[in-house]
Scaffold this motif. Structure first.
Motif, PDB file in Angstrom:
ATOM      1  N   VAL A 195     113.893  28.182 -24.714  1.00 30.76           N
ATOM      2  CA  VAL A 195     112.488  28.517 -24.906  1.00 30.76           C
ATOM      3  C   VAL A 195     112.100  29.855 -25.141  1.00 30.76           C
ATOM      4  CG1 VAL A 195     110.372  28.390 -23.575  1.00 30.76           C
ATOM      5  CG2 VAL A 195     112.037  26.496 -23.284  1.00 30.76           C
ATOM      6  N   SER A 196     112.658  30.728 -24.773  1.00 27.58           N
ATOM      7  CA  SER A 196     112.502  32.070 -25.012  1.00 27.58           C
ATOM      8  C   SER A 196     112.805  32.568 -26.597  1.00 27.58           C
ATOM      9  CB  SER A 196     113.310  33.224 -24.043  1.00 27.58           C
ATOM     10  OG  SER A 196     114.538  33.028 -24.471  1.00 27.58           O
ATOM     11  N   ARG A 197     113.741  31.693 -27.181  1.00 29.21           N
ATOM     12  CA  ARG A 197     114.198  32.034 -28.457  1.00 29.21           C
ATOM     13  C   ARG A 197     113.078  31.307 -29.598  1.00 29.21           C
ATOM     14  NH1 ARG A 197     120.703  32.327 -29.691  1.00 29.21           N
ATOM     15  NH2 ARG A 197     120.878  33.769 -27.861  1.00 29.21           N
ATOM     16  N   ASN A 198     112.748  30.138 -29.137  1.00 33.52           N
ATOM     17  CA  ASN A 198     111.887  29.291 -29.911  1.00 33.52           C
ATOM     18  C   ASN A 198     110.921  28.522 -28.830  1.00 33.52           C
ATOM     19  OD1 ASN A 198     110.480  27.993 -32.005  1.00 33.52           O
ATOM     20  ND2 ASN A 198     112.404  26.828 -32.552  1.00 33.52           N
ATOM     21  N   PRO A 199     109.756  29.207 -28.769  1.00 32.64           N
ATOM     22  CA  PRO A 199     108.705  28.762 -27.831  1.00 32.64           C
ATOM     23  C   PRO A 199     108.277  27.287 -28.316  1.00 32.64           C
ATOM     24  CG  PRO A 199     108.372  30.905 -28.053  1.00 32.64           C
ATOM     25  CD  PRO A 199     109.354  30.424 -29.225  1.00 32.64           C
ATOM     26  N   ASN A 200     108.138  27.089 -29.617  1.00 36.62           N
ATOM     27  CA  ASN A 200     107.473  26.022 -30.097  1.00 36.62           C
ATOM     28  C   ASN A 200     108.281  24.657 -29.938  1.00 36.62           C
ATOM     29  OD1 ASN A 200     105.644  27.459 -31.603  1.00 36.62           O
ATOM     30  ND2 ASN A 200     106.863  27.627 -33.386  1.00 36.62           N
ATOM     31  N   LEU A 201     109.585  24.717 -29.392  1.00 36.13           N
ATOM     32  CA  LEU A 201     110.098  23.692 -29.124  1.00 36.13           C
ATOM     33  C   LEU A 201     110.259  23.470 -27.609  1.00 36.13           C
ATOM     34  CD1 LEU A 201     113.560  23.955 -31.343  1.00 36.13           C
ATOM     35  CD2 LEU A 201     111.531  22.442 -31.646  1.00 36.13           C
ATOM     36  N   LYS A 202     109.346  23.887 -26.765  1.00 39.18           N
ATOM     37  CA  LYS A 202     109.465  23.704 -25.300  1.00 39.18           C
ATOM     38  C   LYS A 202     109.317  22.285 -24.808  1.00 39.18           C
ATOM     39  CE  LYS A 202     105.857  24.451 -22.924  1.00 39.18           C
ATOM     40  NZ  LYS A 202     104.600  25.064 -22.178  1.00 39.18           N
ATOM     41  N   ASP A 222     110.424  19.589 -26.221  1.00 36.72           N
ATOM     42  CA  ASP A 222     111.559  18.850 -26.884  1.00 36.72           C
ATOM     43  C   ASP A 222     112.586  19.336 -25.833  1.00 36.72           C
ATOM     44  OD1 ASP A 222     110.371  17.414 -28.731  1.00 36.72           O
ATOM     45  OD2 ASP A 222     110.819  18.532 -30.358  1.00 36.72           O
ATOM     46  N   LEU A 223     112.775  20.373 -25.844  1.00 39.95           N
ATOM     47  CA  LEU A 223     113.760  21.127 -25.061  1.00 39.95           C
ATOM     48  C   LEU A 223     113.805  20.930 -23.564  1.00 39.95           C
ATOM     49  CD1 LEU A 223     114.152  24.580 -26.255  1.00 39.95           C
ATOM     50  CD2 LEU A 223     115.607  22.763 -26.859  1.00 39.95           C
ATOM     51  N   PHE A 224     112.511  20.834 -23.097  1.00 39.36           N
ATOM     52  CA  PHE A 224     112.390  20.352 -21.605  1.00 39.36           C
ATOM     53  C   PHE A 224     112.869  18.894 -21.431  1.00 39.36           C
ATOM     54  CE2 PHE A 224     109.659  18.692 -17.960  1.00 39.36           C
ATOM     55  CZ  PHE A 224     110.343  19.678 -16.978  1.00 39.36           C
ATOM     56  N   ARG A 225     112.548  18.043 -22.533  1.00 39.03           N
ATOM     57  CA  ARG A 225     112.846  16.474 -22.086  1.00 39.03           C
ATOM     58  C   ARG A 225     114.332  16.551 -22.137  1.00 39.03           C
ATOM     59  NH1 ARG A 225     109.750  14.839 -26.937  1.00 39.03           N
ATOM     60  NH2 ARG A 225     107.403  15.317 -26.231  1.00 39.03           N
ATOM     61  N   PHE A 226     115.213  17.203 -22.928  1.00 37.93           N
ATOM     62  CA  PHE A 226     116.581  17.195 -23.090  1.00 37.93           C
ATOM     63  C   PHE A 226     117.125  17.820 -21.679  1.00 37.93           C
ATOM     64  CE2 PHE A 226     116.497  16.867 -27.849  1.00 37.93           C
ATOM     65  CZ  PHE A 226     116.960  15.703 -28.007  1.00 37.93           C
ATOM     66  N   ALA A 227     116.374  18.995 -21.281  1.00 37.14           N
ATOM     67  CA  ALA A 227     117.170  19.457 -20.040  1.00 37.14           C
ATOM     68  C   ALA A 227     116.856  18.518 -18.550  1.00 37.14           C
ATOM     69  CB  ALA A 227     116.290  20.701 -19.736  1.00 37.14           C
ATOM     70  N   ILE A 228     115.706  17.805 -18.798  1.00 34.91           N
ATOM     71  CA  ILE A 228     115.469  16.790 -17.575  1.00 34.91           C
ATOM     72  C   ILE A 228     116.685  15.669 -17.732  1.00 34.91           C
ATOM     73  CG2 ILE A 228     114.033  15.086 -16.916  1.00 34.91           C
ATOM     74  CD1 ILE A 228     113.349  18.074 -15.631  1.00 34.91           C
ATOM     75  N   LEU A 229     116.742  15.068 -18.935  1.00 32.04           N
ATOM     76  CA  LEU A 229     117.954  14.317 -19.131  1.00 32.04           C
ATOM     77  C   LEU A 229     119.203  14.711 -18.405  1.00 32.04           C
ATOM     78  CD1 LEU A 229     118.789  11.381 -20.203  1.00 32.04           C
ATOM     79  CD2 LEU A 229     119.133  12.341 -22.400  1.00 32.04           C
TER      80      LEU A 229
END
Length: 80
Positions: free
Chosen positions: A42-49, A51-58
């Motif tokens: 998220v710190s490198r690309n805040p626009n993908l927050k 999508d990245l959060f969904r993968f992290a929760i999975l």
């Protein structure tokens, strides 16, 4: 020296249950790595927050399932 078989069996149960909880330590490390990677991503690309959060929760759910399996095995060894 005679060792009571029942006491030996209880000791083996306690040792086995303790060893089976090593999976909980691995799951804790895995969960930490998942959320550390989320923060870095998220710190490198805040626009993908989102999508990245969904993968992290999975990833968190799958890693936590492994921890629950290890805990279940420990309880099965102790109480069954």
């Amino acid at each position: 020296i005679s060792i009571n078989f029942f006491m030996l069996l209880q000791a083996a149960q306690k040792i086995g249950a303790g060893l089976s909880t090593f999976g909980l330590a691995g799951a804790g490390i895995g969960i930490g790595m998942i959320f550390a990677s989320l923060v870095i991503g998220v710190s490198r690309n805040p626009n993908l927050k989102d999508d990245l959060f969904r993968f992290a929760i999975l990833g968190f759910a799958l890693t936590e399932a492994i921890a629950l399996f290890a805990l279940m095995i420990a309880f099965l060894i102790l109480f069954v």
